[in-house]
Design an enzyme around this catalytic site. Structure first.
Site, PDB file in Angstrom:
ATOM      1  N   HIS A 171      53.638   8.676  53.542  1.00 30.00           N
ATOM      2  CA  HIS A 171      52.448   9.843  53.129  1.00 30.00           C
ATOM      3  C   HIS A 171      52.172  10.464  51.594  1.00 30.00           C
ATOM      4  O   HIS A 171      52.624  11.944  51.827  1.00 30.00           O
ATOM      5  CB  HIS A 171      51.250   9.967  54.139  1.00 30.00           C
ATOM      6  CG  HIS A 171      49.999  10.254  53.161  1.00 30.00           C
ATOM      7  ND1 HIS A 171      49.380  12.019  53.565  1.00 30.00           N
ATOM      8  CD2 HIS A 171      48.895  10.170  52.645  1.00 30.00           C
ATOM      9  CE1 HIS A 171      48.339  11.927  53.144  1.00 30.00           C
ATOM     10  NE2 HIS A 171      48.212  10.737  52.479  1.00 30.00           N
ATOM     11  N   HIS A 178      48.644  16.708  44.655  1.00 28.28           N
ATOM     12  CA  HIS A 178      47.676  17.091  45.849  1.00 28.28           C
ATOM     13  C   HIS A 178      47.609  18.071  45.982  1.00 28.28           C
ATOM     14  O   HIS A 178      47.796  19.467  46.091  1.00 28.28           O
ATOM     15  CB  HIS A 178      48.928  16.416  46.807  1.00 28.28           C
ATOM     16  CG  HIS A 178      47.545  16.729  48.117  1.00 28.28           C
ATOM     17  ND1 HIS A 178      48.002  16.471  49.646  1.00 28.28           N
ATOM     18  CD2 HIS A 178      46.951  15.853  48.653  1.00 28.28           C
ATOM     19  CE1 HIS A 178      47.539  16.456  49.960  1.00 28.28           C
ATOM     20  NE2 HIS A 178      46.574  16.074  50.144  1.00 28.28           N
TER      21      HIS A 178
END
Length: 304
Positions: free
Chosen positions: A20, A99
């Site tokens: 992920h 992110h």
């Protein structure tokens, strides 16, 4: 990690290891990278005026993987979750991952690293999922797709191909690219977006309950991802000021992997296909999933 069988479909049978937010090991720690534009306005303002205080806080909740892409592939990961962005106010066409903040490595650099790894491992197949495009216009999408096709060339498996390991090996296909954008319909060597089951929970018990509920309604057709990655909310972060995402993940992995051990690969409506997690090289995640595939292998051997 799995022996070849003529009727063995990668799509429906094998449990694949997934990473992920795979490229967060190289998030930019410097002042050059702004907080990404998906973050709340308040956080962006605080980071702008209080960067020395805010940036370490952002970083420890943004890193999902500490191993490099090569190290992830070496340990058994075969699905990479790639979140793509064009940095704001950047006059170049360089693309990055993101992110919380943006990465120091460009997308092209990482894809070249994957290509180099495949050069050495000619019988391995990887799934690259490009999604969450931030700040990309049509020209940047066109450039990214051109880069993907130039780097992987004849290794890209077209959507028309029968996806069995024997077939992929015989034809030299090593890369399946899914691309979450309407442009995917223009290219026969790009696959549509791979569905990702995201529970949006910060507790293992709640995540497991959500996935068990979804399994009651059956799996999607073809590839799909079950993401055992936890999601911290503002309340959790504020109540755990000295912790990090890694602390949260590692404390819950025993319960999550206990649930994973009870899952099964295969074509059954309740079977899983790709299981993705955070800090995949730091836990028993890899051997746990491989052990499930070994069980499927034993079942197939009995049937042949």
């Amino acid at each position: 990690h799995f022996p070849c069988r003529e009727a063995l479909s990668v799509c429906t049978l094998i449990l694949c290891l997934g990473s992920h937010n795979a490229i967060t090991y190289c998030l930019d720690r410097s002042d050059r990278s702004p907080v990404d534009l998906t973050q709340p306005d308040l956080l962006q303002k605080l980071d702008k005026y209080m960067k020395p205080l805010i940036r370490p806080f952002v970083y420890k909740w943004a890193v999902t993987q500490e191993a490099t892409v090569k190290e992830q592939l070496d340990c058994g990961v075969r699905y990479l979750d790639l979140r793509i962005a064009h940095r704001p106010n950047d006059t170049s066409t360089d693309l990055y991952f993101y992110h919380g903040v943006y990465t120091t490595l460009t997308v092209e650099t990482v894809l070249q690293e994957i290509r180099s790894w495949l050069d050495v491992h000619s019988r391995e197949v990887v799934l690259l999922s490009f999604s969450h495009f931030l700040g990309l216009n049509q020209d940047l999408h066109t450039g990214l797709i051109s880069t993907i096709r130039t780097i992987f060339t004849a290794r890209l498996c077209p959507t028309t191909e029968v996806v069995t390991l024997r077939n992929l090996w015989s034809l030299g296909y090593q890369v399946i690219v899914s691309y979450e954008h309407s442009m995917v319909s223009l290219y026969s060597d790009l696959w549509p977006h791979i569905p990702y089951w995201w529970a949006n929970k910060c507790k293992a018990e709640a995540l497991i309950e959500e996935f068990e509920h979804r399994k009651q309604h059956g799996r999607p057709g073809g590839f799909f991802v079950t993401g055992i990655n936890l999601t911290e909310d503002l309340k959790y972060i504020c109540s755990h000021p000295t912790e990090s995402l890694k602390d949260l993940v590692m404390s819950t992995y025993p319960a999550l992997l206990s649930w994973v051990r009870g899952q099964s690969p295969g074509s059954d409506s309740r079977s899983l296909n790709i299981i993705a997690g955070d800090f995949v090289s730091e836990s028993h995640f890899v051997p746990t999933v491989i052990a499930l595939n070994q069980h499927l292998h034993d079942v197939i051997e009995l049937c042949l």
